[in-house]
Enzyme design. Structure first.
Site, PDB file in Angstrom:
ATOM      1  N   ARG A  88      33.095  20.409 -76.286  1.00 26.77           N
ATOM      2  CA  ARG A  88      32.499  20.106 -77.750  1.00 26.77           C
ATOM      3  C   ARG A  88      32.089  18.752 -77.954  1.00 26.77           C
ATOM      4  NH1 ARG A  88      35.490  22.920 -83.043  1.00 26.77           N
ATOM      5  NH2 ARG A  88      33.731  22.500 -84.273  1.00 26.77           N
TER       6      ARG A  88
ATOM      7  N   LYS B 265      17.811  33.116 -63.991  1.00 30.36           N
ATOM      8  CA  LYS B 265      17.055  34.293 -62.920  1.00 30.36           C
ATOM      9  C   LYS B 265      18.146  34.867 -62.042  1.00 30.36           C
ATOM     10  CE  LYS B 265      16.750  29.453 -61.626  1.00 30.36           C
ATOM     11  NZ  LYS B 265      16.392  28.438 -62.564  1.00 30.36           N
TER      12      LYS B 265
ATOM     13  N   VAL C 263      11.533  32.634 -65.286  1.00 32.47           N
ATOM     14  CA  VAL C 263      10.345  32.398 -64.258  1.00 32.47           C
ATOM     15  C   VAL C 263       9.500  31.335 -64.650  1.00 32.47           C
ATOM     16  CG1 VAL C 263       8.706  33.581 -62.621  1.00 32.47           C
ATOM     17  CG2 VAL C 263      10.864  35.049 -63.509  1.00 32.47           C
TER      18      VAL C 263
ATOM     19  N   GLY D 149      16.738  12.520 -59.305  1.00 32.23           N
ATOM     20  CA  GLY D 149      17.050  13.921 -60.124  1.00 32.23           C
ATOM     21  C   GLY D 149      16.237  14.947 -60.142  1.00 32.23           C
TER      22      GLY D 149
ATOM     23  N   ASP E 177      16.311  30.395 -54.890  1.00 30.10           N
ATOM     24  CA  ASP E 177      15.630  30.218 -56.315  1.00 30.10           C
ATOM     25  C   ASP E 177      14.382  31.201 -56.654  1.00 30.10           C
ATOM     26  OD1 ASP E 177      15.760  28.826 -59.055  1.00 30.10           O
ATOM     27  OD2 ASP E 177      13.961  28.452 -58.248  1.00 30.10           O
TER      28      ASP E 177
ATOM     29  N   LYS F  52      13.312  34.598 -58.784  1.00 33.94           N
ATOM     30  CA  LYS F  52      12.054  34.567 -59.434  1.00 33.94           C
ATOM     31  C   LYS F  52      11.154  35.710 -59.050  1.00 33.94           C
ATOM     32  CE  LYS F  52      12.815  29.944 -60.738  1.00 33.94           C
ATOM     33  NZ  LYS F  52      12.396  28.399 -60.407  1.00 33.94           N
TER      34      LYS F  52
END
Lengths: 430, 430
Positions: free
Chosen positions: B48, B107, B134, B189, B203, B207
């Protein structure tokens, strides 16, 4: 199963026949997708007897499409007649007023009367849809009005006329001039006998007016669009564009900024590596930029029976599914009258092609005109020698203002050694 | 003005924060577009107190997102937690059962449980939407499920994972190997610490399972997808691909034919001039082909706060506008269980890279294995000489069958002069 959606079609040319083919051949598929059947109940066209390759005997025939408005058994009217006024407009007005949803592929109608028709549609509580009016084979109205609806849109531009893109592609691949390629395109049926609407940019401007409104929530404002076509482009321009890493495309571009709404249609030099530069032949493409989604790019066939009819039927399916969005995706009463940005305020770099008599002092005269206006040059070169002793002089300026360049060109055109009107192509670093 | 749509958000990571930013910064714009306000009333996240750069003090806080389901003042739940099961699935199930519409970017959840959740949503008469799952920056679910709804779809394929496309683009531009580029991408990153889901194609497969269902009206069938990632691609493959006019992309491709549903994810060589070959860095792109519209191409950012949040909010806007389409655009009960086409039946040309000891007879041994199976070669060449006396042998076959090539490669891998496992990349002439 819920009640069928009953459709009447006005106009049975290529697109109308395509709509009949889709609705009949995909009857079950479409009924499953809508949760209800879509049924053609009536048709109207100028010639009842013509063989169109589809059987229309099961539909009620109307000599006058305007009679659709009075039929209780019609829920939705499809207009494929064309023209910004006349019967198309009357049909739209009367159908909407009679409480029938209205689907059209008519870009001139929407570009000129979009806002007022949207008001009529909303008052009657029915839908007005026109996906097929812009880039038939790309669901761009839906993408921008719904798919990107979370964004404040900044910019939208595209190649919106397949005929022009075909001509420019052919000019590049064959090295032929505009006239020859146009004649060939006409022979092949890719260009109309009267190509004015296409090659002079009017068709692109109709589509741009619509895209602007959908993207920015502004009233369609066709009359404020700066429009210039592709007739004056020559093989030498295409060749030189490539040398400096650009390709010439007829673009329609709209941008909403703090200074107002910029809407322009003209040949533009776009960087070869941009997706838009790689759109060939009769394809259309659109780039839409929103504040959260950044840039999105869409490409598909611009016209033709299948793609355009597919867009018309997608609109009908949406309505059958109960999507009753405002025609421009905000209530008609909230459409904004945007202040047009004058073309004189446009800033950018310019390609200039001059046709001059090769004699001492010519270049000095030209450059002095530019120097007087503080226009600096990125590139300057002479190209080709014609038999009559004239040459092409190609100039590429740094970023400057439209009114400065136009003033300079007017003065340059007045120099005794300059033949023909100078040609300028805006360089668009998108 | 109509009642506001009251939204609760579960998960306040990058995308959740993006959703808050859009809904707050574009409050008025979105209210105009929907004809009603959209209001965030509740949020839940694991921590929080964390400073997220947005003020969440005005929303009711829930330690447990599952409590959303019991709140009468919540109309719609947004799930941005992730994972195919666990709390995400429970939240979906409970929210839908409680009569709340459900929007997710998850997904894995939809790929694994799409059909059953669609049934739950329909029974409850609420919406289930997943545009952000997607290709976040491309409104592709809407384009296919609505924009192309007039078509029987034949084919859909795309670059669906930005991390892989970034790695492949970097490998091409820098000439570095997979490992080095991955390490750099992790540092920047662009790739996760555990890159398995991305680089091993999982991944993309999630999709693809979703796209297939939307395009073909089939039940999501993740488990039948052939999945192969990009870990084994080396700089030499990318270089050679370019020499023969191709570029290597990780594609997800689905095709529905008379033999069933083909779904596959693997590195593929695509012709340089295809739009899909020109998609660079972390961008995503999809090609969708229907029987009337022909091919359409879509490109945009694949992920990131803005694009993904934009897709989530587009779904919320649709629901606020009253679009209550079935989650896969046909009733859940009509989703078809398609027979998967076995990968062994795949036909195409193959690129093969072998690492062999340079000694007499090697090539003869290899080619004789291929000859025995009637595989004919389009290209064969040796590339590079390593210090240890080994070389790369590159083969490009004519069109053949997957099982024939795999059998041949198994035998070739057993030859004493062949080092490492042979690498094969399918050549995709799209």
């Amino acid at each position: 199963m819920t009640n069928s959606l009953k459709v009447a079609i006005a106009g049975l040319g290529t697109v109308g026949v395509g709509v009949v083919k889709i609705l009949e051949s995909h009857k079950d598929l479409i009924a499953a997708r809508c949760g209800r059947p879509i049924e053609i109940v009536a048709v109207s066209a100028s010639n009842r007897a013509r063989d169109r390759g589809v059987d229309i005997s099961g539909y009620q025939w109307f000599d006058n499409a305007l009679d659709f408005a009075e039929q209780d058994n019609i829920d939705l009217v499809v207009e494929l007649i064309g023209g910004s006024d006349g019967i198309a407009k009357e049909l739209a007005q009367q159908s909407l007023e009679a409480g029938k949803s209205f689907v059209t592929a008519n870009k001139a109608l929407i570009a000129h009367h979009g806002a007022s028709l949207a008001t009529t549609a909303q008052e009657a509580g029915v839908a007005l849809r026109y996906e097929a009016a812009v880039a038939g084979g790309i669901p761009i109205i839906k993408a921008v009005g719904e798919g990107l609806a979370a964004n404040k849109m900044n910019l939208i531009y595209g190649i919106l006329n397949g005929t022009c893109n075909y001509i420019l592609t052919q000019m590049e691949s064959t090295g032929q001039g505009f006239g020859d390629v146009l004649a060939e395109a006409q022979r092949l049926g890719y260009a109309e006998a009267d190509p004015t609407f296409d090659v002079d940019g009017i068709d692109t401007a109709h589509k741009l007016a619509i895209l602007s409104s959908v993207a920015f929530g502004t009233e369609t404002d066709f009359n404020s669009i700066y429009v210039e076509g592709i007739r004056r482009i020559e093989a030498v321009d295409i060749e030189y564009a490539r040398e400096i890493g650009y390709r010439i495309k007829l673009l329609g571009l709209a941008r909403l900024g703090s200074n107002g709404l910029e809407q322009r249609v003209h040949p533009a030099m776009v960087k070869l590596e941009e997706p838009i530069a790689q759109v060939e032949d009769a394809f259309n493409a659109v780039v839409a930029e929103g504040d959260f989604i950044d840039r999105t790019f869409y490409q598909g066939r611009g016209a033709g029976e299948g793609p355009t009819a597919s867009a018309v039927v997608a609109d009908i399916i949406d309505i059958a599914r109960g999507h009753m969005d405002a025609p421009f995706f905000v209530p008609a009463s909230e459409l904004v009258k945007a202040e047009p940005v004058p073309m004189d305020d446009h800033e950018g770099a310019f390609y200039i092609r001059l046709h001059v008599q090769e004699r001492p002092g010519v270049i000095a005269d030209i450059t002095s005109v530019l120097k007087d206006r503080n226009v600096s040059l990125d590139v300057m070169l002479q190209k080709g020698h014609e038999l009559d002793g004239s040459v092409y002089v190609i100039l590429v300026t740094h970023v400057t203002r439209e009114n400065i360049i136009m003033g300079a060109l007017q003065e340059i055109a007045g120099l005794s050694s300059v033949q023909d009107e100078p040609l300028t192509i805006r360089i668009e670093n998108l």
